[in-house]
Design an enzyme around this catalytic site. Structure first.
Site, PDB file in Angstrom:
ATOM      1  N   ASN A 110       0.503  -1.185   0.159  1.00 15.05           N
ATOM      2  CA  ASN A 110      -0.083  -0.041  -0.203  1.00 15.05           C
ATOM      3  C   ASN A 110       0.679   1.485   0.027  1.00 15.05           C
ATOM      4  O   ASN A 110       1.781   1.921   0.970  1.00 15.05           O
ATOM      5  CB  ASN A 110      -0.131   0.336   1.423  1.00 15.05           C
ATOM      6  CG  ASN A 110      -2.059   1.340   1.342  1.00 15.05           C
ATOM      7  OD1 ASN A 110      -1.470   2.270   0.045  1.00 15.05           O
ATOM      8  ND2 ASN A 110      -1.920   1.232   2.445  1.00 15.05           N
ATOM      9  N   LYS A 117       0.435   3.757  -0.697  1.00 17.81           N
ATOM     10  CA  LYS A 117      -0.707   5.321   0.042  1.00 17.81           C
ATOM     11  C   LYS A 117      -0.035   7.069  -1.463  1.00 17.81           C
ATOM     12  O   LYS A 117      -0.375   6.155  -1.501  1.00 17.81           O
ATOM     13  CB  LYS A 117       0.382   5.483   1.527  1.00 17.81           C
ATOM     14  CG  LYS A 117      -0.185   3.827   2.516  1.00 17.81           C
ATOM     15  CD  LYS A 117       0.572   4.807   3.894  1.00 17.81           C
ATOM     16  CE  LYS A 117      -0.302   3.383   4.659  1.00 17.81           C
ATOM     17  NZ  LYS A 117       0.056   3.442   5.850  1.00 17.81           N
ATOM     18  N   HIS A 120      -9.631   1.132   5.680  1.00 14.18           N
ATOM     19  CA  HIS A 120      -8.390   1.405   5.763  1.00 14.18           C
ATOM     20  C   HIS A 120      -8.786   2.221   6.829  1.00 14.18           C
ATOM     21  O   HIS A 120      -9.323   3.297   6.776  1.00 14.18           O
ATOM     22  CB  HIS A 120      -7.197   1.989   4.790  1.00 14.18           C
ATOM     23  CG  HIS A 120      -5.522   1.884   4.905  1.00 14.18           C
ATOM     24  ND1 HIS A 120      -5.200   3.097   6.477  1.00 14.18           N
ATOM     25  CD2 HIS A 120      -4.712   0.620   5.061  1.00 14.18           C
ATOM     26  CE1 HIS A 120      -4.203   2.330   6.744  1.00 14.18           C
ATOM     27  NE2 HIS A 120      -3.464   1.640   5.715  1.00 14.18           N
ATOM     28  N   GLU A 133      -6.567   4.998   8.216  1.00 14.35           N
ATOM     29  CA  GLU A 133      -6.368   6.336   7.405  1.00 14.35           C
ATOM     30  C   GLU A 133      -8.174   6.603   6.529  1.00 14.35           C
ATOM     31  O   GLU A 133      -8.094   7.765   7.147  1.00 14.35           O
ATOM     32  CB  GLU A 133      -5.079   6.424   6.682  1.00 14.35           C
ATOM     33  CG  GLU A 133      -4.453   5.894   7.211  1.00 14.35           C
ATOM     34  CD  GLU A 133      -2.821   5.599   6.748  1.00 14.35           C
ATOM     35  OE1 GLU A 133      -3.277   5.603   5.518  1.00 14.35           O
ATOM     36  OE2 GLU A 133      -2.462   4.949   7.903  1.00 14.35           O
ATOM     37  N   GLU A 168      -4.637  -4.792  10.436  1.00 19.62           N
ATOM     38  CA  GLU A 168      -3.895  -3.127  11.040  1.00 19.62           C
ATOM     39  C   GLU A 168      -4.215  -2.819  12.005  1.00 19.62           C
ATOM     40  O   GLU A 168      -4.995  -1.751  12.039  1.00 19.62           O
ATOM     41  CB  GLU A 168      -3.878  -2.860  10.033  1.00 19.62           C
ATOM     42  CG  GLU A 168      -3.824  -3.393   8.110  1.00 19.62           C
ATOM     43  CD  GLU A 168      -3.364  -2.413   7.626  1.00 19.62           C
ATOM     44  OE1 GLU A 168      -2.531  -2.664   6.873  1.00 19.62           O
ATOM     45  OE2 GLU A 168      -4.118  -1.372   7.501  1.00 19.62           O
ATOM     46  N   GLY A 176       2.594   2.217  10.915  1.00 20.04           N
ATOM     47  CA  GLY A 176       3.651   4.049  10.172  1.00 20.04           C
ATOM     48  C   GLY A 176       3.802   4.027  11.935  1.00 20.04           C
ATOM     49  O   GLY A 176       5.172   5.198  11.866  1.00 20.04           O
ATOM     50  N   SER A 206       3.691  -2.093  10.073  1.00 16.32           N
ATOM     51  CA  SER A 206       5.455  -1.814  10.626  1.00 16.32           C
ATOM     52  C   SER A 206       5.549  -3.103  10.373  1.00 16.32           C
ATOM     53  O   SER A 206       6.839  -3.504  10.933  1.00 16.32           O
ATOM     54  CB  SER A 206       5.852  -1.396  11.866  1.00 16.32           C
ATOM     55  OG  SER A 206       5.362  -0.386  12.367  1.00 16.32           O
TER      56      SER A 206
END
Ligand code: 13P
Length: 251
Positions: free
Chosen positions: A9, A11, A95, A97, A167, A173, A213
């Site tokens: 991904n 992003k 996701h 985000e 996730e 991140g 991560s």
């Protein structure tokens, strides 16, 4: 046996030129990966160029989002059919985000999942708890609600095309990976939820990726867990060497 699936991904990273350079390196370094499904999810602007660059390889293309309607007055949005036209076979949906910054609820994610499946796009449906959920012992409740809500009403035939990505938000991140045991526990739990929602055969066959991560140093141990079927990779997917090493860890 479930075939592992490793997806990058990207992003909101990589111009078209950078995307082509990255894929060219991945292609060169990944001579043989038939034991793993490898999916690249660049930003919309680079889908076409990446699609052309991977033609004739074992690499597959995915998008990072889509709208649930087929067309219409939805400024800034992209429809499933437009992705299919570029030979996209996967789409990341829900996701964290998107949930956090763009207000995507389970209901919205569910509409997108249905639209993706109807268009023969395989949804990679993301779920995961926030740190405060984990600290308060709510991980399973949060994840169960997301799985049930995002995947409500899918037929057994449709479930065959579904990939779930677990996730944990606190691991994305941050460099703070879930331990293999923490991840395995939630993956096994998700499988038990799928068993209740559909049946045992779908629960056994649905692929559940870990994301947060993941990097070459921890990929093998995570993917080695019985219910972890690959990874959804963010930062480490932006570097050809580390992405290829993660794919090789899944072989
Ligand atoms: P990182 O690998 O950068 O933690 O991101 C994970 C992720 O969000 C993939 O979708």
């Amino acid at each position: 046996m479930r075939k592992p699936i490793v997806a990058g991904n990207w992003k909101m990273n990589k111009t078209v030129a950078e995307a082509v350079a990255l894929v060219t390196d991945i292609k060169r370094d990944l001579a043989e990966c038939s034991g793993v499904d490898v999916v690249l999810c660049p930003p919309f602007t680079a889908l076409s160029a990446v699609s052309e660059t991977i033609t004739g390889t074992q690499l597959d293309l995915g998008a990072q989002n889509m709208h649930w309607e087929a067309s219409g007055a939805y400024t800034g949005e992209v429809a499933a059919g437009m992705l299919r036209e570029l030979f996209c076979h996967y789409v990341i949906l829900g996701h964290s985000e998107r949930r956090a910054y763009f207000g995507e609820s389970d209901e919205i994610v569910n509409k997108k999942v249905k639209a993706a499946l109807a268009a023969n796009l395989r949804p990679i449906v993301c779920v995961g708890e926030q740190l405060e959920d984990r600290d308060a012992g709510r991980t399973e409740a949060v994840v169960e609600q997301q799985v049930r809500g995002s995947l409500a009403g899918c037929s057994a035939r449709e479930w065959a095309d579904v990939v779930i990505a677990y996730e944990p938000v606190w691991a994305i991140g941050t460099g703070r990976t879930a331990t293999p045991e923490q991840a395995q526990d939630v993956h096994a739990f998700i499988r038990s939820v799928v068993r209740e929602m559909v049946d045992d055969s779908i629960a056994q066959s649905v692929r559940i990726q870990y994301g947060g991560s993941m990097k070459p140093a921890n990929a093998k141990e995570l993917i080695g867990q019985p219910d972890i079927d690959g990874g959804l990779i963010g930062g480490a997917a932006l570097d050809a060497r580390s992405f290829v090493e993660i794919v090789q860890a899944a072989l």
